[in-house]
Design a protein around this motif. Structure first.
Motif, PDB file in Angstrom:
ATOM      1  N   ARG A 309      -2.012 -23.668 -15.408  1.00  0.00           N
ATOM      2  CA  ARG A 309      -1.272 -22.885 -14.412  1.00  0.00           C
ATOM      3  C   ARG A 309      -0.963 -21.493 -14.944  1.00  0.00           C
ATOM      4  N   LEU A 310      -0.468 -21.428 -16.160  1.00  0.00           N
ATOM      5  CA  LEU A 310      -0.092 -20.135 -16.735  1.00  0.00           C
ATOM      6  C   LEU A 310      -1.294 -19.204 -16.857  1.00  0.00           C
ATOM      7  N   SER A 311      -2.396 -19.705 -17.371  1.00  0.00           N
ATOM      8  CA  SER A 311      -3.553 -18.839 -17.607  1.00  0.00           C
ATOM      9  C   SER A 311      -4.206 -18.371 -16.313  1.00  0.00           C
ATOM     10  N   ALA A 312      -3.935 -19.054 -15.216  1.00  0.00           N
ATOM     11  CA  ALA A 312      -4.463 -18.635 -13.915  1.00  0.00           C
ATOM     12  C   ALA A 312      -3.609 -17.538 -13.281  1.00  0.00           C
ATOM     13  N   HIS A 313      -2.453 -17.236 -13.906  1.00  0.00           N
ATOM     14  CA  HIS A 313      -1.526 -16.245 -13.335  1.00  0.00           C
ATOM     15  C   HIS A 313      -1.089 -15.246 -14.405  1.00  0.00           C
ATOM     16  N   PRO A 314      -2.005 -14.369 -14.833  1.00  0.00           N
ATOM     17  CA  PRO A 314      -1.655 -13.404 -15.878  1.00  0.00           C
ATOM     18  C   PRO A 314      -0.760 -12.275 -15.380  1.00  0.00           C
ATOM     19  N   ALA A 315      -0.706 -12.048 -14.072  1.00  0.00           N
ATOM     20  CA  ALA A 315       0.132 -10.989 -13.511  1.00  0.00           C
ATOM     21  C   ALA A 315       1.431 -11.576 -12.961  1.00  0.00           C
ATOM     22  N   TYR A 316       2.371 -10.699 -12.636  1.00  0.00           N
ATOM     23  CA  TYR A 316       3.701 -11.115 -12.182  1.00  0.00           C
ATOM     24  C   TYR A 316       3.668 -11.403 -10.680  1.00  0.00           C
ATOM     25  N   ASP A 317       2.999 -12.495 -10.334  1.00  0.00           N
ATOM     26  CA  ASP A 317       2.866 -12.870  -8.928  1.00  0.00           C
ATOM     27  C   ASP A 317       3.968 -13.853  -8.537  1.00  0.00           C
ATOM     28  N   ALA A 318       3.808 -14.516  -7.392  1.00  0.00           N
ATOM     29  CA  ALA A 318       4.832 -15.427  -6.888  1.00  0.00           C
ATOM     30  C   ALA A 318       5.122 -16.562  -7.858  1.00  0.00           C
ATOM     31  N   PHE A 319       4.117 -16.962  -8.637  1.00  0.00           N
ATOM     32  CA  PHE A 319       4.325 -18.043  -9.594  1.00  0.00           C
ATOM     33  C   PHE A 319       5.459 -17.710 -10.555  1.00  0.00           C
ATOM     34  N   TRP A 320       5.537 -16.458 -10.988  1.00  0.00           N
ATOM     35  CA  TRP A 320       6.590 -16.048 -11.917  1.00  0.00           C
ATOM     36  C   TRP A 320       7.843 -15.570 -11.192  1.00  0.00           C
ATOM     37  N   SER A 585       2.790  -6.830 -10.448  1.00  0.00           N
ATOM     38  CA  SER A 585       2.077  -7.870  -9.703  1.00  0.00           C
ATOM     39  C   SER A 585       0.656  -7.476  -9.319  1.00  0.00           C
ATOM     40  N   ALA A 586       0.347  -6.168  -9.344  1.00  0.00           N
ATOM     41  CA  ALA A 586      -0.980  -5.701  -8.943  1.00  0.00           C
ATOM     42  C   ALA A 586      -1.555  -4.793 -10.029  1.00  0.00           C
ATOM     43  N   PRO A 587      -2.163  -5.358 -11.049  1.00  0.00           N
ATOM     44  CA  PRO A 587      -2.687  -4.546 -12.160  1.00  0.00           C
ATOM     45  C   PRO A 587      -3.819  -3.631 -11.722  1.00  0.00           C
ATOM     46  N   GLU A 588      -3.912  -2.491 -12.392  1.00  0.00           N
ATOM     47  CA  GLU A 588      -4.963  -1.521 -12.112  1.00  0.00           C
ATOM     48  C   GLU A 588      -5.605  -1.055 -13.403  1.00  0.00           C
ATOM     49  N   ALA A 589      -6.887  -0.752 -13.339  1.00  0.00           N
ATOM     50  CA  ALA A 589      -7.566  -0.150 -14.486  1.00  0.00           C
ATOM     51  C   ALA A 589      -6.974   1.220 -14.767  1.00  0.00           C
ATOM     52  N   ILE A 590      -6.991   1.616 -16.012  1.00  0.00           N
ATOM     53  CA  ILE A 590      -6.520   2.943 -16.406  1.00  0.00           C
ATOM     54  C   ILE A 590      -7.690   3.919 -16.290  1.00  0.00           C
ATOM     55  N   PRO A 591      -7.529   5.006 -15.549  1.00  0.00           N
ATOM     56  CA  PRO A 591      -8.630   5.973 -15.472  1.00  0.00           C
ATOM     57  C   PRO A 591      -8.881   6.613 -16.841  1.00  0.00           C
ATOM     58  N   SER A 592     -10.067   6.455 -17.342  1.00  0.00           N
ATOM     59  CA  SER A 592     -10.403   6.936 -18.677  1.00  0.00           C
ATOM     60  C   SER A 592     -10.209   8.449 -18.784  1.00  0.00           C
ATOM     61  N   GLY A 593      -9.568   8.884 -19.868  1.00  0.00           N
ATOM     62  CA  GLY A 593      -9.400  10.311 -20.132  1.00  0.00           C
ATOM     63  C   GLY A 593      -8.331  10.977 -19.306  1.00  0.00           C
ATOM     64  N   THR A 594      -7.542  10.211 -18.565  1.00  0.00           N
ATOM     65  CA  THR A 594      -6.517  10.787 -17.693  1.00  0.00           C
ATOM     66  C   THR A 594      -5.129  10.411 -18.207  1.00  0.00           C
ATOM     67  N   ILE A 595      -4.237  11.386 -18.287  1.00  0.00           N
ATOM     68  CA  ILE A 595      -2.880  11.130 -18.778  1.00  0.00           C
ATOM     69  C   ILE A 595      -2.134  10.237 -17.784  1.00  0.00           C
ATOM     70  N   GLN A 596      -1.546   9.211 -18.305  1.00  0.00           N
ATOM     71  CA  GLN A 596      -0.737   8.282 -17.508  1.00  0.00           C
ATOM     72  C   GLN A 596       0.631   8.126 -18.180  1.00  0.00           C
ATOM     73  N   PRO A 636     -10.570  -8.734 -15.009  1.00  0.00           N
ATOM     74  CA  PRO A 636      -9.591  -9.375 -14.113  1.00  0.00           C
ATOM     75  C   PRO A 636      -8.554 -10.219 -14.840  1.00  0.00           C
ATOM     76  N   ASN A 637      -8.971 -10.943 -15.895  1.00  0.00           N
ATOM     77  CA  ASN A 637      -8.058 -11.835 -16.602  1.00  0.00           C
ATOM     78  C   ASN A 637      -8.375 -11.762 -18.097  1.00  0.00           C
ATOM     79  N   ILE A 638      -7.473 -11.164 -18.862  1.00  0.00           N
ATOM     80  CA  ILE A 638      -7.716 -10.961 -20.292  1.00  0.00           C
ATOM     81  C   ILE A 638      -7.866 -12.277 -21.034  1.00  0.00           C
ATOM     82  N   PHE A 639      -7.250 -13.351 -20.524  1.00  0.00           N
ATOM     83  CA  PHE A 639      -7.398 -14.652 -21.177  1.00  0.00           C
ATOM     84  C   PHE A 639      -8.871 -15.030 -21.368  1.00  0.00           C
TER      85      PHE A 639
END
Length: 671
Positions: A309-320, A585-596, A636-639
């Protein structure tokens, strides 16, 4: 002689003769032949008297109590213990659905009108006591002062663990979308307390609850629907939000040490074991197996429902979100006087107590809720606490707190015994001056009282906003920064409890760690509250982690404690997974070379930097193997990242007009 022989029954003659010959044929029989006839007659008569067998009719009558039936082991053995000063009761308490929970009750001998202290645990209720005549010696360290003060002590296995019936669910969620049954740890606590007040005649009908870590979670669950007899509570280092900052994750970075915990906790009803290691160094072991998901697969964790269950929910969704107790206690606030307690260097549950107290305070429920933070590692409040690693205190801060503050607080509501001094709304230890500080209030978690300390040129740290510049380092997943100097024993070994106070000089010279520091301080700098990290950074990859540490750098020579000369003591640190910079809850890729911007809260402090010390900030992108490695390529899932996803990336921290990186410190005027 012959006449006497003839009087012997035929069936006994052979046995008599054999008996006469038995000892030694060459000795005794030869001597008997030389005995006069009369003596021989007497010997034979004597032999006949000793060996004559009565007939069956002459046997004693068999009575019913002689008949062997059933088992010689009683169904339940109640050891009397006449010299003991308490009585131990081992009972099964029925819940509303018929499941029975194993409960151990210790009642002082001759007790009458005493309160009960209840702890509900997944760690074996039998573990809390040993078989000794004195109650204070029979209980574990956390309960000794309670035994001295006159309490009935109650320890209970939660549903599905050790001696209790039912199904075990890891931190079983409250009844609702994640738990469709009619029971949870709120109802189980209610049913337990109801049974206790009706069946423990020696009690006064009042109950207090206490417990640390998972046991602190059970206390918090009880507060969501408390029984009327529950009068006071103390969740110690409670597991509150496993994704945000307690056991399982910190801001989305997974704490790999829990893979052993999952196995030990949920592979068996009783205690399981940690996962066997190929080598003696966890740094290398985790590195060789790649991702946490692969480590779990190789070691059989796919058999464990909780891991799946945990590994299927790496983001802060309803499960957490639906099991985050700091939100739920605000929705169902209790009026019960409660102490939210944790350690300032709690290496496992740093998040729960302080965030729950803050949420209740913000919602207008501060009057019955207190915050206490001691100079302790995780659950050290229940043990001896004269020191924390190299840091030495004035006496046993945990035992003194239990005796002088915690128990008097409980006595107020369970014994109608007013303490000499009421517990302050906020009580936080001052590690620098080695005493407790009392606060009528505690700084709110906002930015109005925060002072930026900027990352400046030449790795300086100061109050002046820099005009420009940047600093870079290469983060290589193949060579992550260790959280302890390798080799690292499984789960940190003996260093696990104190890793948060480890000297950071061990990593300060690495090229993938940036260190900024102030000049020697000319006057004290006092912090009260939660610091924030506010980084502006770019990466050549598409994902990244950032670790930020606030460190007290001791002078090169330190007369008060020479072994601390030059020591780099972390006072607050945490990790943030970059994909969650905009939404947990909605992870996004980091745009390469862009200050965040990466802005996140660090653990709460009550600390004074002394003159002659320096303030340091360290920045890095891994804390391994405590936290899993970020592949630095968005997946999608670092695990379950693939080996080819792990790539070196250059991290660049900005110090200019595009973003002035800083730590925001809760600096207050020195009192």
């Amino acid at each position: 002689m012959i006449e006497l022989w003839l009087t012997v029954p035929r069936t006994h003659r052979l046995s008599l003769f054999s008996h006469m010959e038995q000892p030694t044929r060459r000795g005794k029989i030869e001597r008997m032949r030389n005995v006069p006839a009369l003596s021989t007659t007497l010997i034979l008569a004597s032999a006949l008297w000793g060996y004559a067998e009565p007939s069956l009719a002459q046997s004693a009558q068999v009575t019913p109590d002689m008949v062997q039936t059933g088992s010689d082991i009683p169904a339940k053995w109640n050891e009397p213990h006449p010299g003991y000063d308490y009585e131990k009761r081992d009972v099964m308490i029925p819940m509303r659905d018929g499941v029975k929970l194993h409960t151990v009750i210790l009642v002082p001998r001759g007790a009458s009108g005493l309160p009960m202290l209840l702890e509900r645990t997944p760690y074996d209720a039998n573990f809390f006591t040993t078989d000794k005549p004195k109650m204070r010696d029979a209980v574990w360290s956390a309960q000794r002062e309670w035994a001295d003060d006159g309490y009935i002590l109650v320890d209970q296995d939660i549903r599905g663990k050790y001696g209790s019936e039912g199904d075990y669910i890891m931190t079983r969620p409250p009844i609702g979308p994640l738990n469709p049954t009619k029971t949870d740890d709120t109802t189980d606590a209610w049913d337990t307390i109801d049974w206790l007040v009706k069946n423990v005649a020696e009690s006064n009908g009042r109950v207090g609850m206490i417990g640390s870590s998972y046991d602190g979670w059970t206390v918090t669950m009880a507060l969501l629907g408390p029984h009327p007899a529950l009068k006071v509570a103390a969740p110690e280092s409670p597991m509150i939000d496993g994704w945000m900052g307690d056991d399982w994750f910190h801001y989305g970075a997974f704490r790999q040490v829990n893979l052993d915990y999952f196995t030990g906790q949920s592979s068996r009803k009783a205690a399981g074991t940690t996962v066997p290691r190929v080598g003696a160094d966890d740094y290398q072991d985790y590195l060789d197996l790649g991702t946490a998901g692969h480590w779990a697969q190789v070691n059989g964790l796919g058999q464990l429902p909780w891991w799946n269950r945990l590994s299927a929910h790496p983001a802060y969704d309803a499960f957490w979100q639906l099991q985050a107790l700091d939100k739920l206690v605000v929705e169902k606030p209790a009026t019960i006087p409660t102490i939210w307690l944790q350690g300032l260097w709690d290496q496992e549950d740093m998040y729960g107590a302080v965030h729950t107290w803050e949420a209740l305070k913000q919602a207008g429920h501060a009057s019955n809720n207190h915050l206490v933070m001691g100079p302790w590692y995780h659950s050290q409040v229940n043990r001896s606490a004269e020191n924390l690693g190299p840091l030495k205190w004035n006496g046993d801060t945990a035992a003194d707190f239990r005796r002088d503050m915690l128990i008097p607080f409980f006595d107020t509501y369970l014994k109608d015994r007013q303490p000499a001094e009421a517990l302050a709304p906020v009580l936080i230890y001052n590690p620098t001056e080695k005493h407790w500080d009392k606060f009528s209030d505690w700084p709110p978690v906002d930015e109005k009282h925060l002072t930026p300390m900027y990352l400046e040129d030449n790795f300086a740290l100061g109050l002046d906003k820099p005009s420009g510049g940047e600093d870079s380092y290469v983060s290589d997943p193949a060579k992550p920064v260790p959280y302890l100097a390798p080799p690292i024993e499984p789960n940190g070994g003996k260093r696990w409890q104190t890793w948060l106070v480890e000297d950071q000089r061990a990593v300060g010279t690495r090229t993938d760690v940036l260190s900024y520091e102030t000049p020697e301080l000319e006057k004290p700098v006092r912090l009260e509250g939660a610091p924030f990290a506010d980084l502006f950074a770019k990466t050549t990859g598409t994902d990244a982690d950032f670790v930020v540490k606030i460190i007290d750098v001791y002078p090169p020579t330190y007369s008060d404690q020479p072994e601390l000369g030059g020591y780099e003591l972390p006072i607050s640190l945490d990790i943030f997974r970059g994909r969650y910079r905009k939404s947990f809850s909605a992870p996004e890729a980091i745009p390469s070379g862009t200050i965040q911007e990466y802005r996140f809260r660090l653990p709460t402090v009550n600390y004074k930097f002394k003159p002659g010390h320096r303030i340091m900030v360290q920045i890095q992108s891994s804390l391994f193997p405590l936290y899993d490695r970020n592949p630095q390529t968005f997946v999608p899932n670092i695990f379950f990242a693939k080996p080819e996803d792990f790539r070196p990336a250059t991290m660049t921290v900005e110090r200019g007009p595009q973003g002035a990186s800083a730590v925001l410190l809760p600096i207050v005027t020195e009192k």
